[in-house]
Design a protein around this motif. Structure first.
Motif, PDB file in Angstrom:
ATOM      1  N   ALA A  32     -11.484  14.262  11.010  1.00  0.00           N
ATOM      2  CA  ALA A  32     -10.103  14.333  10.519  1.00  0.00           C
ATOM      3  C   ALA A  32      -9.131  14.571  11.672  1.00  0.00           C
ATOM      4  O   ALA A  32      -8.039  13.991  11.702  1.00  0.00           O
ATOM      5  N   ARG A  33      -9.519  15.418  12.628  1.00  0.00           N
ATOM      6  CA  ARG A  33      -8.658  15.655  13.794  1.00  0.00           C
ATOM      7  C   ARG A  33      -8.475  14.376  14.604  1.00  0.00           C
ATOM      8  O   ARG A  33      -7.377  14.064  15.072  1.00  0.00           O
ATOM      9  N   LEU A  34      -9.559  13.632  14.789  1.00  0.00           N
ATOM     10  CA  LEU A  34      -9.471  12.375  15.525  1.00  0.00           C
ATOM     11  C   LEU A  34      -8.580  11.380  14.790  1.00  0.00           C
ATOM     12  O   LEU A  34      -7.751  10.706  15.409  1.00  0.00           O
ATOM     13  N   GLU A  35      -8.732  11.296  13.472  1.00  0.00           N
ATOM     14  CA  GLU A  35      -7.892  10.386  12.698  1.00  0.00           C
ATOM     15  C   GLU A  35      -6.426  10.772  12.808  1.00  0.00           C
ATOM     16  O   GLU A  35      -5.556   9.907  12.924  1.00  0.00           O
ATOM     17  N   LYS A  36      -6.126  12.067  12.775  1.00  0.00           N
ATOM     18  CA  LYS A  36      -4.740  12.512  12.905  1.00  0.00           C
ATOM     19  C   LYS A  36      -4.192  12.163  14.283  1.00  0.00           C
ATOM     20  O   LYS A  36      -3.068  11.686  14.416  1.00  0.00           O
ATOM     21  N   LEU A  37      -5.004  12.388  15.315  1.00  0.00           N
ATOM     22  CA  LEU A  37      -4.577  12.075  16.677  1.00  0.00           C
ATOM     23  C   LEU A  37      -4.300  10.587  16.829  1.00  0.00           C
ATOM     24  O   LEU A  37      -3.287  10.176  17.406  1.00  0.00           O
ATOM     25  N   LEU A  38      -5.187   9.767  16.298  1.00  0.00           N
ATOM     26  CA  LEU A  38      -4.993   8.320  16.382  1.00  0.00           C
ATOM     27  C   LEU A  38      -3.798   7.866  15.554  1.00  0.00           C
ATOM     28  O   LEU A  38      -3.085   6.929  15.937  1.00  0.00           O
ATOM     29  N   ALA A  39      -3.564   8.511  14.423  1.00  0.00           N
ATOM     30  CA  ALA A  39      -2.433   8.137  13.569  1.00  0.00           C
ATOM     31  C   ALA A  39      -1.110   8.475  14.234  1.00  0.00           C
ATOM     32  O   ALA A  39      -0.121   7.756  14.069  1.00  0.00           O
TER      33      ALA A  39
END
Length: 107
Positions: A92-99
């Motif tokens: 989820a942290r990676l997805e937020k960073l990429l978003a």
């Protein structure tokens, strides 16, 4: 200029893996197998040609073994689930960073 894809389209939340559950047949077979094994062990201890204290000791040993096996299985499952939760938080942290990342932003 090229259209910028929205983060919701890149990493939809519905793509999270679904926890796989066992079938009803497997559950039934597991319960039946456990019941048959416990009954067979109980009958074997009862029919054993030994003193009552020996049969009692064996019965207590079997019960202790069963309870410790259940406890061990629960501990292993809990540790595995905790690892999956940490993995999902990291994802989820990676997805937020990429978003939040805009590749077209000027430095």
């Amino acid at each position: 200029m090229w259209p910028v894809p929205q983060p919701s389209n890149l990493f939809p939340m519905s793509d999270t893996p679904v926890k796989q559950q066992s079938t009803a047949a497997f559950y039934g077979q597991s319960v039946a197998s456990f019941a048959i094994a416990m009954a067979a062990t109980g009958i074997g201890i009862y029919q054993l040609n030994a003193d009552a204290w020996v049969r009692g000791f064996l019965a207590i040993a079997v019960l202790y073994l069963v309870t410790s096996a259940f406890t061990l299985a629960k501990v292993i499952r809990d540790r595995q689930e905790a690892g999956q939760i940490v993995s999902r938080v990291d994802q989820a942290r990676l997805e937020k960073l990429l978003a939040e990342h805009d590749p077209f932003e000027k430095v």
